[in-house]
Design an enzyme around this catalytic site. Structure first.
Site, PDB file in Angstrom:
ATOM      1  N   GLU A 115     -37.266 -84.684  63.450  1.00 24.04           N
ATOM      2  CA  GLU A 115     -38.586 -85.313  63.254  1.00 24.04           C
ATOM      3  C   GLU A 115     -38.932 -85.944  64.597  1.00 24.04           C
ATOM      4  OE1 GLU A 115     -40.090 -85.279  60.219  1.00 24.04           O
ATOM      5  OE2 GLU A 115     -38.577 -85.472  58.662  1.00 24.04           O
ATOM      6  N   CYS A 135     -45.013 -92.495  65.197  1.00 26.02           N
ATOM      7  CA  CYS A 135     -44.988 -91.064  65.535  1.00 26.02           C
ATOM      8  C   CYS A 135     -46.326 -90.432  65.193  1.00 26.02           C
ATOM      9  CB  CYS A 135     -43.855 -90.369  64.806  1.00 26.02           C
ATOM     10  SG  CYS A 135     -43.868 -90.677  63.046  1.00 26.02           S
TER      11      CYS A 135
HETATM   12  P1  NAD Z   1     -34.982 -91.310  71.425  1.00 31.11           P
HETATM   13  O1  NAD Z   1     -34.987 -89.815  71.429  1.00 31.11           O
HETATM   14  O2  NAD Z   1     -34.917 -92.021  72.717  1.00 31.11           O
HETATM   15  O3  NAD Z   1     -33.752 -91.865  70.572  1.00 31.11           O
HETATM   16  C1  NAD Z   1     -33.572 -91.518  69.210  1.00 31.11           C
HETATM   17  C2  NAD Z   1     -32.104 -91.667  68.841  1.00 31.11           C
HETATM   18  O4  NAD Z   1     -31.339 -90.709  69.557  1.00 31.11           O
HETATM   19  C3  NAD Z   1     -31.500 -93.037  69.168  1.00 31.11           C
HETATM   20  O5  NAD Z   1     -30.695 -93.439  68.078  1.00 31.11           O
HETATM   21  C4  NAD Z   1     -30.673 -92.745  70.412  1.00 31.11           C
HETATM   22  O6  NAD Z   1     -29.587 -93.623  70.582  1.00 31.11           O
HETATM   23  C5  NAD Z   1     -30.197 -91.337  70.126  1.00 31.11           C
HETATM   24  N1  NAD Z   1     -29.757 -90.559  71.287  1.00 31.11           N
HETATM   25  C6  NAD Z   1     -30.158 -90.663  72.581  1.00 31.11           C
HETATM   26  N2  NAD Z   1     -29.507 -89.745  73.342  1.00 31.11           N
HETATM   27  C7  NAD Z   1     -28.711 -89.030  72.500  1.00 31.11           C
HETATM   28  C8  NAD Z   1     -27.802 -87.942  72.686  1.00 31.11           C
HETATM   29  N3  NAD Z   1     -27.556 -87.392  73.872  1.00 31.11           N
HETATM   30  N4  NAD Z   1     -27.158 -87.453  71.599  1.00 31.11           N
HETATM   31  C9  NAD Z   1     -27.392 -87.977  70.373  1.00 31.11           C
HETATM   32  N5  NAD Z   1     -28.209 -89.017  70.148  1.00 31.11           N
HETATM   33  C10 NAD Z   1     -28.865 -89.545  71.200  1.00 31.11           C
HETATM   34  O7  NAD Z   1     -36.278 -91.746  70.603  1.00 31.11           O
HETATM   35  P2  NAD Z   1     -36.773 -93.223  70.248  1.00 31.11           P
HETATM   36  O8  NAD Z   1     -37.263 -93.898  71.461  1.00 31.11           O
HETATM   37  O9  NAD Z   1     -35.763 -93.934  69.421  1.00 31.11           O
HETATM   38  O10 NAD Z   1     -37.990 -92.921  69.280  1.00 31.11           O
HETATM   39  C11 NAD Z   1     -39.291 -92.664  69.742  1.00 31.11           C
HETATM   40  C12 NAD Z   1     -39.651 -91.224  69.475  1.00 31.11           C
HETATM   41  O11 NAD Z   1     -39.397 -90.898  68.120  1.00 31.11           O
HETATM   42  C13 NAD Z   1     -41.121 -90.954  69.679  1.00 31.11           C
HETATM   43  O12 NAD Z   1     -41.271 -89.737  70.359  1.00 31.11           O
HETATM   44  C14 NAD Z   1     -41.662 -90.858  68.254  1.00 31.11           C
HETATM   45  O13 NAD Z   1     -42.838 -90.112  68.141  1.00 31.11           O
HETATM   46  C15 NAD Z   1     -40.514 -90.235  67.547  1.00 31.11           C
HETATM   47  N6  NAD Z   1     -40.555 -90.482  66.104  1.00 31.11           N
HETATM   48  C16 NAD Z   1     -40.825 -89.448  65.280  1.00 31.11           C
HETATM   49  C17 NAD Z   1     -40.914 -89.655  63.907  1.00 31.11           C
HETATM   50  C18 NAD Z   1     -41.230 -88.546  62.962  1.00 31.11           C
HETATM   51  O14 NAD Z   1     -41.065 -88.735  61.773  1.00 31.11           O
HETATM   52  N7  NAD Z   1     -41.686 -87.391  63.418  1.00 31.11           N
HETATM   53  C19 NAD Z   1     -40.717 -90.946  63.398  1.00 31.11           C
HETATM   54  C20 NAD Z   1     -40.442 -91.978  64.281  1.00 31.11           C
HETATM   55  C21 NAD Z   1     -40.357 -91.730  65.643  1.00 31.11           C
END
Ligand code: NAD
Length: 455
Positions: A226, A261
């Site tokens: 997502e 998002c």
């Molecule tokens: P992010 O991708 O920076 O981090 C998300 C998660 O991934 C965190 O828990 C982080 O610790 C983890 N992570 C980071 N590197 C990783 C790796 N190498 N391996 C595994 N896990 C890793 O995103 P964010 O800043 O937490 O969230 C913002 C983004 O999320 C925005 O783009 C937003 O649009 C999206 N989002 C989407 C939805 C949806 O339902 N489509 C909902 C909420 C947020």
């Protein structure tokens, strides 16, 4: 891991991160626990989730305070999120048993077939910080009810909330060997990708999602992503009241500091009402109270991540250098905390980052269009596919635009909303798979086809 308050930069707490070894220990426990959890009746598993829902409501004051302290979300919006997420609990209560029941098909001459919905096993839930209750519940509540055990990694920016949720799940009767919180940032997230889970459910950015997809694809297990969006809203010239459209559009763009998002990320307005719309929009956003997220009056708190301030400033500079007009804001606010002024740019076009790259902050570009065809072309000019919205009176005309959208969700006269009754999914760079609705529980099961014959 040190947790800071993004609105005043004070240290909130230091918490113990997981290591590769503690992750393996937790995974081992989850594997043992899942075997018994799966044997329980759906109603028994559901009972724990209903109890959890009650406990969350009983503890809402503490939970809202924690959420606001670590994310900068205005306190009223923290309450809204926690109350609103409860509809997932209700949704499961009303539907889970029905959706997880076997489907029996009677064939000819004493042959029978049925579809059984078996859990995947032990699943990884790597989550985001912006709506930790909503996006968390979409995964771990449904996964648990379907008979899986869950390793839940909250974002490092919502870790205290993740730990508080874990505590309440245990109090509600979810065994410790069925749900474990994995604490840490991307380093432990990476270790989860290398461990052996039977499914990966991720909410976060496109770059991390793509990395996860590449890393875990050789495991041949379900992966759901997502991801982000660049969601368009088109205001047609036949809207009943331009002022109401402007107020709703502004809320869609600026709620949760634009860190949703499905936030409205770009607005197209029919030329006939463009000037009037922009005037009302500006008036509305100028009225927003910016400041301490703990105050009940605040609508714009601080951004959660400091790094986002640079991205937003860069989008403003890029747009103004290419001819955009800065109507409001444009920079961070002086003093402590990650505050960025609500920002409105007009005379924008698709050469500018603000109309192409996810902003995830309190900034919006408003572009004038001459007709529906131009609006459709611009709305579709994106690599993302999460949501698209139209504000209009004529349903047929609105639906012509919405039909042309390649997005998981479309909205007519509303925006920036998620409901458990319908699937939540993204297309293209906005993700793979769906949560919520009947599809959202099936995502945590694998079908087994059973054929038998009476002898
Ligand atoms: P992010 O991708 O920076 O981090 C998300 C998660 O991934 C965190 O828990 C982080 O610790 C983890 N992570 C980071 N590197 C990783 C790796 N190498 N391996 C595994 N896990 C890793 O995103 P964010 O800043 O937490 O969230 C913002 C983004 O999320 C925005 O783009 C937003 O649009 C999206 N989002 C989407 C939805 C949806 O339902 N489509 C909902 C909420 C947020």
């Amino acid at each position: 891991m040190n947790i800071y308050n993004p609105s005043n930069e004070q240290l909130l707490k230091s918490i113990q991160e997981d290591s590769a070894q503690s992750l393996q220990d937790k995974l081992h426990q989850l594997r043992q626990g899942q075997i018994q959890w799966e044997q329980k009746a759906v109603a028994d598993r559901l009972e724990c989730i209903l109890k959890f829902g009650e406990l969350v409501q009983e503890n809402i004051d503490d939970l809202a305070r924690i959420l606001t302290s670590e994310t900068g979300k205005p306190i009223q919006q923290s309450y809204n999120e926690i109350r609103g997420a409860h509809n997932r609990v209700e949704h499961l209560k009303n539907n889970a048993e029905k959706w997880l029941a076997d489907n029996v098909i009677e064939g000819l001459e004493g042959t029978y077939e049925k579809i059984m919905h078996e859990p995947l096993g032990v699943v990884a839930n790597i989550s985001a910080w912006n709506f930790p209750y909503n996006v968390g519940y979409n995964v771990f509540l449904y996964a648990l009810v379907a008979g899986n055990s869950v390793a839940y990694k909250p974002s490092e920016f919502a870790a205290l909330t993740g730990l508080a949720i874990t505590d309440l799940l245990y109090k509600a009767g979810i065994p410790k060997d069925v749900f474990q919180c994995i604490v840490g940032d991307g380093t432990i997230g990476q270790a989860m990708l290398e461990a052996d889970f039977e499914g990966y459910f991720f909410t976060g950015s496109y770059p991390t999602g793509l990395h996860i997809l590449k890393e875990v694809s050789p495991k041949m297990v379900p992966v759901q992503l997502e991801l982000g969006g660049k969601d368009p809203l088109y205001i047609m010239d036949d809207v009943k009241e331009v002022k109401v459209a402007a107020i709703n559009a502004a809320e869609g763009a600026f709620y949760n500091n634009g860190q949703s998002c499905c936030a409205v990320e770009r607005i197209y307005v029919h030329e006939k009402i463009y000037n009037e719309f922009v005037e009302y929009f500006l008036e509305e956003v100028e009225g927003y109270v910016i400041g301490d997220p703990v105050s009940e009056k605040t609508f714009i708190g601080s951004l959660t991540r400091k790094g986002q301030l640079n991205l937003l400033r860069n989008q403003v500079n890029d747009a103004t250098s290419k001819g955009a007009k800065l109507l409001l804001g444009g920079d961070e606010l002086a003093g402590k905390g990650n505050f960025f002024a609500p920002t409105i740019l007009t005379e924008v076009n698709h050469e500018m980052l603000v109309m192409k790259e996810e902003s995830f902050g309190p900034i919006i570009g408003i572009q004038k269009v001459n007709n529906d065809e131009e609006a459709i072309a611009l709305m579709k000019d994106t690599e993302y596919g999460l949501t698209a919205a139209v504000f209009a009176t004529a349903q047929q005309r609105a639906e012509k635009v919405l039909k042309a959208m390649n997005t998981g969700t479309v909205y007519w006269n509303c925006c920036d909303r998620v409901s458990p009754n319908v699937p939540w999914s993204g297309r293209n760079k906005s993700g793979v798979g769906a949560t919520l609705s009947s599809q959202g529980i099936r995502a945590f099961t694998q079908p087994k086809a059973y054929h038998w014959r009476e002898v």
